[in-house]
Design an enzyme around this catalytic site. Structure first.
Site, PDB file in Angstrom:
ATOM      1  N   HIS A 155       0.727  -0.952   0.210  1.00 58.49           N
ATOM      2  CA  HIS A 155      -0.149   0.126   0.159  1.00 58.49           C
ATOM      3  C   HIS A 155       0.919   1.252   0.089  1.00 58.49           C
ATOM      4  O   HIS A 155       2.191   1.168   0.456  1.00 58.49           O
ATOM      5  CB  HIS A 155      -0.896   0.062   1.272  1.00 58.49           C
ATOM      6  CG  HIS A 155      -2.021  -0.922   1.256  1.00 58.49           C
ATOM      7  ND1 HIS A 155      -2.024  -2.140   1.465  1.00 58.49           N
ATOM      8  CD2 HIS A 155      -3.329  -0.718   0.916  1.00 58.49           C
ATOM      9  CE1 HIS A 155      -3.198  -2.798   1.244  1.00 58.49           C
ATOM     10  NE2 HIS A 155      -4.167  -1.990   0.681  1.00 58.49           N
ATOM     11  N   LYS A 159      -0.601   4.674   4.632  1.00 53.94           N
ATOM     12  CA  LYS A 159      -1.210   3.530   5.255  1.00 53.94           C
ATOM     13  C   LYS A 159      -0.741   3.622   6.767  1.00 53.94           C
ATOM     14  O   LYS A 159       0.329   3.348   6.841  1.00 53.94           O
ATOM     15  CB  LYS A 159      -1.336   2.544   4.594  1.00 53.94           C
ATOM     16  CG  LYS A 159      -2.410   1.512   5.339  1.00 53.94           C
ATOM     17  CD  LYS A 159      -2.895   0.570   4.250  1.00 53.94           C
ATOM     18  CE  LYS A 159      -3.828  -0.531   4.933  1.00 53.94           C
ATOM     19  NZ  LYS A 159      -4.846  -0.224   5.409  1.00 53.94           N
TER      20      LYS A 159
HETATM   21  P1  NAD Z   1      -7.694   9.617   5.441  1.00 54.09           P
HETATM   22  O1  NAD Z   1      -6.697   9.962   6.533  1.00 54.09           O
HETATM   23  O2  NAD Z   1      -7.099  10.276   4.333  1.00 54.09           O
HETATM   24  O3  NAD Z   1      -9.141   9.977   5.791  1.00 54.09           O
HETATM   25  C1  NAD Z   1      -9.835  10.057   7.277  1.00 54.09           C
HETATM   26  C2  NAD Z   1     -10.489  10.956   7.225  1.00 54.09           C
HETATM   27  O4  NAD Z   1     -11.376  10.951   8.403  1.00 54.09           O
HETATM   28  C3  NAD Z   1      -9.611  12.375   7.736  1.00 54.09           C
HETATM   29  O5  NAD Z   1      -9.992  13.393   6.928  1.00 54.09           O
HETATM   30  C4  NAD Z   1     -10.021  12.543   9.209  1.00 54.09           C
HETATM   31  O6  NAD Z   1      -9.763  13.925   9.545  1.00 54.09           O
HETATM   32  C5  NAD Z   1     -11.391  12.123   9.174  1.00 54.09           C
HETATM   33  N1  NAD Z   1     -11.793  11.787  10.696  1.00 54.09           N
HETATM   34  C6  NAD Z   1     -11.195  11.281  11.621  1.00 54.09           C
HETATM   35  N2  NAD Z   1     -11.736  11.186  12.799  1.00 54.09           N
HETATM   36  C7  NAD Z   1     -13.175  11.946  12.581  1.00 54.09           C
HETATM   37  C8  NAD Z   1     -14.302  12.139  13.100  1.00 54.09           C
HETATM   38  N3  NAD Z   1     -14.394  11.681  14.436  1.00 54.09           N
HETATM   39  N4  NAD Z   1     -15.217  12.464  12.384  1.00 54.09           N
HETATM   40  C9  NAD Z   1     -15.355  13.119  11.189  1.00 54.09           C
HETATM   41  N5  NAD Z   1     -14.243  12.862  10.565  1.00 54.09           N
HETATM   42  C10 NAD Z   1     -13.177  12.115  11.019  1.00 54.09           C
HETATM   43  O7  NAD Z   1      -7.612   8.073   5.325  1.00 54.09           O
HETATM   44  P2  NAD Z   1      -8.249   7.041   4.067  1.00 54.09           P
HETATM   45  O8  NAD Z   1      -7.149   6.523   3.031  1.00 54.09           O
HETATM   46  O9  NAD Z   1      -9.371   7.783   3.465  1.00 54.09           O
HETATM   47  O10 NAD Z   1      -8.485   5.925   4.981  1.00 54.09           O
HETATM   48  C11 NAD Z   1      -9.752   5.824   6.082  1.00 54.09           C
HETATM   49  C12 NAD Z   1      -9.905   4.562   6.343  1.00 54.09           C
HETATM   50  O11 NAD Z   1     -10.508   3.570   5.413  1.00 54.09           O
HETATM   51  C13 NAD Z   1      -8.699   3.591   6.756  1.00 54.09           C
HETATM   52  O12 NAD Z   1      -9.083   2.892   7.853  1.00 54.09           O
HETATM   53  C14 NAD Z   1      -8.315   2.970   5.372  1.00 54.09           C
HETATM   54  O13 NAD Z   1      -7.487   1.656   5.718  1.00 54.09           O
HETATM   55  C15 NAD Z   1      -9.506   2.565   5.040  1.00 54.09           C
HETATM   56  N6  NAD Z   1     -10.027   2.011   3.527  1.00 54.09           N
HETATM   57  C16 NAD Z   1     -10.720   0.809   3.548  1.00 54.09           C
HETATM   58  C17 NAD Z   1     -10.943   0.787   2.279  1.00 54.09           C
HETATM   59  C18 NAD Z   1     -12.052  -0.321   1.919  1.00 54.09           C
HETATM   60  O14 NAD Z   1     -12.530  -0.760   0.807  1.00 54.09           O
HETATM   61  N7  NAD Z   1     -12.791  -0.874   3.181  1.00 54.09           N
HETATM   62  C19 NAD Z   1     -10.479   1.049   1.309  1.00 54.09           C
HETATM   63  C20 NAD Z   1      -9.587   2.305   1.255  1.00 54.09           C
HETATM   64  C21 NAD Z   1      -9.408   2.652   2.747  1.00 54.09           C
END
Ligand code: NAD
Length: 266
Positions: A155, A159
């Protein structure tokens, strides 16, 4: 018109989700939140996502969002996702959780909330990976314990959890095919003088770098031959598409904890 909210709307996945909902017939971006104090609060959700303004500003009141929406999509952090699941339960709002890295207690909190609201939780929302999960379970069931199973994932450099939620999901699928618990057989880290590989164990290797969206390979290795099953995601759009599909599927369903297998009918 299904009203869908996005918590974490300024994140990498959050922005992608806003774009995907805006482009989906029958769905509308109802609102979005960010963590209190985020510079995104007050900004237009469309502008944040690189679109024309949508006339909806990012807020920091998740309770109000859950009250106003038919479904909410959450790709944030484990702590935030647990708080959002409690709000889904309080309002009976459908919730799709894509966040990975939840520990056992946090996963249990989702199960408790799912008694009062439909919740879809999946470490990977893409069609291809969900197909791969089914294939890995089947191959592990057909091949004997003399086939060693190793899982490699790569990744992007930002991450924060390892191994990826998807790699662990693939490990669980392989363990299920063999009729064992992953926790009893997983080698998540190897370093130094490890001794020989323990027969029947499932090993993990984690690579991080650049902007890789998500690569996973499950290797079945025996004496003289090897089977490798690989999935490569080249755009986060596949996860956003699956998450929006899950939100449309979950809204109005009875409470319960669902997976992408249910959503995709696999
Ligand atoms: P990122 O850090 O870019 O985004 C996360 C966002 O959530 C940030 O903008 C942060 O400020 C916000 N956030 C944190 N706490 C919050 C709260 N209490 N209220 C509102 N917003 C809040 O991360 P990302 O790359 O977008 O990934 C996020 C998660 O999704 C990770 O755990 C990643 O592993 C997961 N993910 C899952 C899949 C899937 O298919 N299931 C795919 C990609 C990423």
């Amino acid at each position: 018109m299904m009203r869908i909210g996005v918590v974490g709307c300024a994140g990498r996945m959050g922005q992608m989700l806003v774009r995907e909902i805006a482009a989906t017939a029958g769905a509308a971006v109802a609102g979005g939140t960010e963590r209190p104090g985020s510079p995104a609060v007050g900004r237009d959700l469309g502008t944040l996502a690189g679109l024309e303004p949508l006339g909806v500003a990012a807020g920091d009141d998740a309770g109000a969002l859950f009250r106003d929406c038919d479904a909410v999509i959450d790709f944030t952090s484990p702590v935030a996702s647990v708080a959002h699941a409690a709000l889904a339960a309080a309002h009976g709002t459908a919730l799709v959780v894509g966040t990975t890295g939840l520990d056992a207690g946090q996963t249990r909190a989702l199960e408790v909330a799912a008694a009062k609201a439909p919740i879809v939780h999946a470490p990977n929302m893409s069609l291809g990976v969900n197909l791969l999960l089914a294939l890995v379970e089947d191959v592990a069931r057909r091949l004997g314990d003399d086939w060693d199973i190793e899982i490699v994932e790569m990744h992007h450099r930002q991450k924060v959890d390892a191994p990826s939620g998807t790699a662990l999901g693939l490990g669980r699928a392989a363990a299920k095919g063999r009729g064992v618990e992953l926790g009893a057989v997983s080698d998540r880290v190897r370093d130094g003088h490890t001794g020989a590989r323990v027969p029947g164990h499932i090993g993990f290797a984690t690579l991080r770098g650049g902007d890789v969206v998500g690569d996973h390979t499950v290797i079945f290795a025996a004496e003289g031959e090897r089977v490798e099953l690989t999935h490569k995601a080249s755009t986060r759009g596949v996860f956003a598409r699956g998450a929006v599909r899950a939100a449309l599927w979950a809204a109005g369903r009875p409470p319960g904890l669902y997976g992408m297998k249910d959503v995709l009918g696999l």
